[in-house]
Motif scaffolding. Structure first.
Motif, PDB file in Angstrom:
ATOM      1  N   ASN A 304       0.842  -1.194   0.000  1.00 53.19           N
ATOM      2  CA  ASN A 304       0.000   0.000   0.000  1.00 53.19           C
ATOM      3  C   ASN A 304       0.878   1.245   0.000  1.00 53.19           C
ATOM      4  OD1 ASN A 304      -1.950   1.941   0.243  1.00 53.19           O
ATOM      5  ND2 ASN A 304      -2.723   1.249   2.223  1.00 53.19           N
ATOM      6  N   PRO A 305       0.964   1.954  -1.109  1.00 51.76           N
ATOM      7  CA  PRO A 305       1.842   3.142  -1.143  1.00 51.76           C
ATOM      8  C   PRO A 305       1.268   4.340  -0.406  1.00 51.76           C
ATOM      9  CG  PRO A 305       0.697   2.915  -3.223  1.00 51.76           C
ATOM     10  CD  PRO A 305       0.322   1.720  -2.399  1.00 51.76           C
ATOM     11  N   PHE A 306       0.007   4.258   0.053  1.00 52.12           N
ATOM     12  CA  PHE A 306      -0.624   5.394   0.693  1.00 52.12           C
ATOM     13  C   PHE A 306      -0.606   5.313   2.221  1.00 52.12           C
ATOM     14  CE2 PHE A 306      -2.582   4.892  -3.472  1.00 52.12           C
ATOM     15  CZ  PHE A 306      -2.408   6.157  -4.004  1.00 52.12           C
ATOM     16  N   GLU A 307      -0.025   4.272   2.747  1.00 55.85           N
ATOM     17  CA  GLU A 307      -0.026   4.126   4.196  1.00 55.85           C
ATOM     18  C   GLU A 307       1.207   3.358   4.641  1.00 55.85           C
ATOM     19  OE1 GLU A 307      -2.858   2.357   7.795  1.00 55.85           O
ATOM     20  OE2 GLU A 307      -3.532   2.339   5.711  1.00 55.85           O
ATOM     21  N   GLY A 308       1.945   3.919   5.568  1.00 51.59           N
ATOM     22  CA  GLY A 308       3.091   3.245   6.142  1.00 51.59           C
ATOM     23  C   GLY A 308       4.365   3.457   5.339  1.00 51.59           C
ATOM     24  N   GLY A 309       5.485   3.184   6.002  1.00 47.10           N
ATOM     25  CA  GLY A 309       6.771   3.322   5.346  1.00 47.10           C
ATOM     26  C   GLY A 309       6.956   2.319   4.227  1.00 47.10           C
ATOM     27  N   GLN A 310       7.785   2.664   3.269  1.00 49.86           N
ATOM     28  CA  GLN A 310       8.022   1.796   2.120  1.00 49.86           C
ATOM     29  C   GLN A 310       9.480   1.907   1.702  1.00 49.86           C
ATOM     30  OE1 GLN A 310       5.925   2.561  -1.679  1.00 49.86           O
ATOM     31  NE2 GLN A 310       4.957   0.566  -1.395  1.00 49.86           N
ATOM     32  N   GLN A 311      10.004   0.802   1.221  1.00 48.75           N
ATOM     33  CA  GLN A 311      11.400   0.726   0.810  1.00 48.75           C
ATOM     34  C   GLN A 311      11.528   0.960  -0.695  1.00 48.75           C
ATOM     35  OE1 GLN A 311      14.548   1.124   1.546  1.00 48.75           O
ATOM     36  NE2 GLN A 311      14.735  -0.594   2.970  1.00 48.75           N
ATOM     37  N   SER A 312      12.740   1.226  -1.153  1.00 48.08           N
ATOM     38  CA  SER A 312      13.044   1.291  -2.579  1.00 48.08           C
ATOM     39  C   SER A 312      14.409   0.648  -2.800  1.00 48.08           C
ATOM     40  CB  SER A 312      13.040   2.736  -3.097  1.00 48.08           C
ATOM     41  OG  SER A 312      14.165   3.443  -2.620  1.00 48.08           O
ATOM     42  N   LEU A 313      14.693   0.300  -4.030  1.00 53.72           N
ATOM     43  CA  LEU A 313      15.962  -0.370  -4.320  1.00 53.72           C
ATOM     44  C   LEU A 313      17.152   0.537  -4.057  1.00 53.72           C
ATOM     45  CD1 LEU A 313      15.162  -2.418  -7.553  1.00 53.72           C
ATOM     46  CD2 LEU A 313      15.961  -3.329  -5.368  1.00 53.72           C
ATOM     47  N   ALA A 314      17.048   1.806  -4.432  1.00 46.64           N
ATOM     48  CA  ALA A 314      18.161   2.729  -4.199  1.00 46.64           C
ATOM     49  C   ALA A 314      18.429   2.884  -2.704  1.00 46.64           C
ATOM     50  CB  ALA A 314      17.855   4.082  -4.832  1.00 46.64           C
ATOM     51  N   LEU A 315      17.373   3.032  -1.906  1.00 47.86           N
ATOM     52  CA  LEU A 315      17.546   3.137  -0.460  1.00 47.86           C
ATOM     53  C   LEU A 315      18.044   1.822   0.123  1.00 47.86           C
ATOM     54  CD1 LEU A 315      17.261   4.801   2.082  1.00 47.86           C
ATOM     55  CD2 LEU A 315      14.839   4.165   2.183  1.00 47.86           C
ATOM     56  N   PHE A 316      17.597   0.709  -0.423  1.00 49.10           N
ATOM     57  CA  PHE A 316      18.067  -0.605   0.034  1.00 49.10           C
ATOM     58  C   PHE A 316      19.568  -0.757  -0.212  1.00 49.10           C
ATOM     59  CE2 PHE A 316      18.893  -5.131  -0.711  1.00 49.10           C
ATOM     60  CZ  PHE A 316      18.351  -5.697   0.425  1.00 49.10           C
ATOM     61  N   VAL A 317      20.026  -0.313  -1.363  1.00 47.00           N
ATOM     62  CA  VAL A 317      21.463  -0.371  -1.664  1.00 47.00           C
ATOM     63  C   VAL A 317      22.238   0.487  -0.676  1.00 47.00           C
ATOM     64  CG1 VAL A 317      23.216   0.236  -3.369  1.00 47.00           C
ATOM     65  CG2 VAL A 317      21.124  -0.897  -4.100  1.00 47.00           C
ATOM     66  N   TYR A 318      21.735   1.676  -0.411  1.00 44.87           N
ATOM     67  CA  TYR A 318      22.418   2.587   0.524  1.00 44.87           C
ATOM     68  C   TYR A 318      22.508   1.976   1.924  1.00 44.87           C
ATOM     69  CZ  TYR A 318      22.906   6.574   3.680  1.00 44.87           C
ATOM     70  OH  TYR A 318      23.304   7.418   4.686  1.00 44.87           O
ATOM     71  N   GLN A 319      21.417   1.391   2.391  1.00 46.40           N
ATOM     72  CA  GLN A 319      21.410   0.821   3.735  1.00 46.40           C
ATOM     73  C   GLN A 319      22.294  -0.413   3.833  1.00 46.40           C
ATOM     74  OE1 GLN A 319      17.199   0.255   4.333  1.00 46.40           O
ATOM     75  NE2 GLN A 319      16.891   2.330   5.137  1.00 46.40           N
ATOM     76  N   GLN A 320      22.230  -1.273   2.827  1.00 46.67           N
ATOM     77  CA  GLN A 320      23.031  -2.490   2.873  1.00 46.67           C
ATOM     78  C   GLN A 320      24.518  -2.192   2.711  1.00 46.67           C
ATOM     79  OE1 GLN A 320      21.954  -5.714   3.559  1.00 46.67           O
ATOM     80  NE2 GLN A 320      20.104  -4.571   4.124  1.00 46.67           N
ATOM     81  N   ALA A 321      24.849  -1.174   1.917  1.00 49.85           N
ATOM     82  CA  ALA A 321      26.256  -0.819   1.734  1.00 49.85           C
ATOM     83  C   ALA A 321      26.881  -0.311   3.027  1.00 49.85           C
ATOM     84  CB  ALA A 321      26.392   0.234   0.637  1.00 49.85           C
ATOM     85  N   GLY A 322      26.070   0.277   3.918  1.00 52.97           N
ATOM     86  CA  GLY A 322      26.586   0.755   5.193  1.00 52.97           C
ATOM     87  C   GLY A 322      26.357  -0.179   6.349  1.00 52.97           C
ATOM     88  N   ASP A 323      25.784  -1.343   6.080  1.00 50.63           N
ATOM     89  CA  ASP A 323      25.529  -2.321   7.143  1.00 50.63           C
ATOM     90  C   ASP A 323      26.816  -3.038   7.533  1.00 50.63           C
ATOM     91  OD1 ASP A 323      24.569  -4.667   8.635  1.00 50.63           O
ATOM     92  OD2 ASP A 323      22.592  -4.037   7.926  1.00 50.63           O
ATOM     93  N   ALA A 324      26.914  -3.380   8.816  1.00 51.59           N
ATOM     94  CA  ALA A 324      28.128  -4.034   9.312  1.00 51.59           C
ATOM     95  C   ALA A 324      28.154  -5.531   9.020  1.00 51.59           C
ATOM     96  CB  ALA A 324      28.267  -3.802  10.819  1.00 51.59           C
ATOM     97  N   SER A 325      27.039  -6.095   8.600  1.00 50.79           N
ATOM     98  CA  SER A 325      26.993  -7.528   8.328  1.00 50.79           C
ATOM     99  C   SER A 325      27.857  -7.881   7.120  1.00 50.79           C
ATOM    100  CB  SER A 325      25.551  -7.962   8.070  1.00 50.79           C
ATOM    101  OG  SER A 325      25.497  -9.316   7.649  1.00 50.79           O
ATOM    102  N   ARG A 326      28.533  -9.029   7.206  1.00 48.68           N
ATOM    103  CA  ARG A 326      29.371  -9.440   6.079  1.00 48.68           C
ATOM    104  C   ARG A 326      28.549  -9.935   4.903  1.00 48.68           C
ATOM    105  NH1 ARG A 326      30.965 -15.027   5.903  1.00 48.68           N
ATOM    106  NH2 ARG A 326      29.907 -16.312   7.454  1.00 48.68           N
ATOM    107  N   TYR A 327      27.255 -10.129   5.096  1.00 46.14           N
ATOM    108  CA  TYR A 327      26.380 -10.550   3.998  1.00 46.14           C
ATOM    109  C   TYR A 327      25.722  -9.366   3.300  1.00 46.14           C
ATOM    110  CZ  TYR A 327      26.806 -14.968   6.509  1.00 46.14           C
ATOM    111  OH  TYR A 327      27.302 -16.081   7.134  1.00 46.14           O
ATOM    112  N   ALA A 328      25.840  -8.171   3.891  1.00 43.21           N
ATOM    113  CA  ALA A 328      25.162  -6.999   3.338  1.00 43.21           C
ATOM    114  C   ALA A 328      25.733  -6.537   2.001  1.00 43.21           C
ATOM    115  CB  ALA A 328      25.183  -5.861   4.357  1.00 43.21           C
ATOM    116  N   PRO A 329      27.071  -6.494   1.807  1.00 47.55           N
ATOM    117  CA  PRO A 329      27.579  -6.012   0.508  1.00 47.55           C
ATOM    118  C   PRO A 329      27.065  -6.809  -0.689  1.00 47.55           C
ATOM    119  CG  PRO A 329      29.340  -6.032   2.122  1.00 47.55           C
ATOM    120  CD  PRO A 329      28.177  -6.708   2.764  1.00 47.55           C
TER     121      PRO A 329
END
Length: 361
Positions: A304-329
């Motif tokens: 539902n794009p009209f209610e609640g937070g939502q993810q995107s691929l660009a934001l997902f890349v940004y978050q995973q690139a800065g994650d400390a997990s060795r599986y994130a990159p």
């Protein structure tokens, strides 16, 4: 005997008697090898650099040697033409190399998590030591946000360009054109802050019992702000390229102006308009800051794009690139490859559709 003397004496000029000497390919390759050898000897002999400097100096020595050798064999004018042709080819190669490097890096690193789990799961309840988890929620968010933004921005942008080209005159049209040019260069975070202050903090509380709320639709509005100037400017330029006699011929047949624009001008400019739209879509799909500000990002799936937070691929890349997990990159690289693939597929589909429509007309 010169060309004028031959023409005066009645000698017929044929490919056999006007053929000039050509630089053999072996000599050309020999000059290139000699240039690289001299460059390698200087760089490694004095210890002043690595293979990059060898390549740069090699090209310089090759151009100098080519000018000398070709000048003796083909003449100074042909040698100069050959040197500039070589410079053009070298510039083209230098422009392609970074693109090829990016594509190769993206594909080689992105295939690691290119599996079913990545495209069918989200990051909900995925810990730092969990190798699973995917970008299904981010893919859904990107498609919905960019899709809604495209549905809003394309009609507004095309209609705005039609006004500027076909109807706009005077100070108001110049003002609109000026602000469109200014908006083309605004940072994406400014668009995100605008939607945050207007939609999230002022408008959204009306629908949520007075509580501001993030949503994918807010991200779509921010992406619309970024897409609009690109669509307007590209469509305006394409409409200006439509030959005037096409419009005049339609007017001479008694066709109204609005129908001439709809059935003559727009179909003629359609391929260029589609290109501009896809450039705007590609920019919107790769934006991170607006989505982070007004959609918040979410680890779970939200259709539902009209209610609640939502993810995107660009934001997902940004978050995973800065994650400390060795599986994130690995997740970040695969998500980046997925984002590029989605934009590529949409671009090809739009091009084919525009080409089919133009051919059918």
């Amino acid at each position: 005997m010169s060309l004028l003397d031959r023409e005066a004496s009645g000698v017929v000029m044929t490919p056999d008697n006007i053929r000039t000497k050509r630089l053999p390919v072996a000599v050309n390759l020999g000059v290139a090898v000699a240039g690289l050898a001299i460059a390698a000897a200087i760089v490694y002999g004095f210890g002043i650099g690595n293979y990059v400097l060898v390549a740069v100096l090699g090209v310089i020595f090759y151009l100098i040697g080519l000018q000398i050798v070709a000048g003796r064999i083909e003449g100074p004018r042909t040698a100069l033409d050959r040197m500039w042709k070589t410079l053009i080819y070298a510039a083209c190669l230098l422009a392609i190399l970074p693109l090829a490097s990016v594509v190769w890096t993206l594909v080689s690193k992105g295939v690691e998590r290119l599996d079913g789990n990545f495209f069918s799961t989200s990051m909900n309840n995925i810990g730092a030591r969990d190798p699973e988890g995917g970008a299904y929620h981010a893919i859904i968010g990107t498609l919905e946000q960019v899709g809604i933004a495209t549905l809003i921005a394309v009609p507004l942008g095309v209609l705005g360009a039609i006004y500027l080209v076909e109807y706009g005159r005077g100070r108001f049209a110049n003002t609109v054109r000026f602000f469109v040019d200014v908006m083309t260069g605004i940072p994406s975070i400014v668009a995100g802050l605008f939607i945050l202050s207007f939609w999230v903090l002022i408008v959204s509380p009306w629908f949520n019992n007075g509580t501001p709320r993030f949503s994918g639709f807010a991200a779509s509005l921010a992406l619309t702000v970024l897409m609009l100037p690109t669509i307007v400017r590209s469509t305006e330029e394409m409409l200006r390229l439509v030959p005037g006699p096409l419009r005049e011929g339609a007017y001479a047949l008694g066709v109204p102006k609005w129908k001439t624009i709809l059935q003559v001008v727009l179909p003629t400019a359609l391929p260029g308009i589609v290109t501009g739209v896809m450039l705007a879509v590609a920019r919107a799909a790769g934006e991170t800051a607006p989505v982070l500000l007004v959609a918040g990002g979410a680890a779970s799936i939200n259709f539902n794009p009209f209610e609640g937070g939502q993810q995107s691929l660009a934001l997902f890349v940004y978050q995973q690139a800065g994650d400390a997990s060795r599986y994130a990159p690995a997740r970040a690289w695969t998500a980046a490859l997925t984002l590029v693939a989605i934009v590529l597929i949409l671009t090809i589909a739009a091009k084919l559709l525009a080409r089919r429509n133009s051919l059918s007309k």
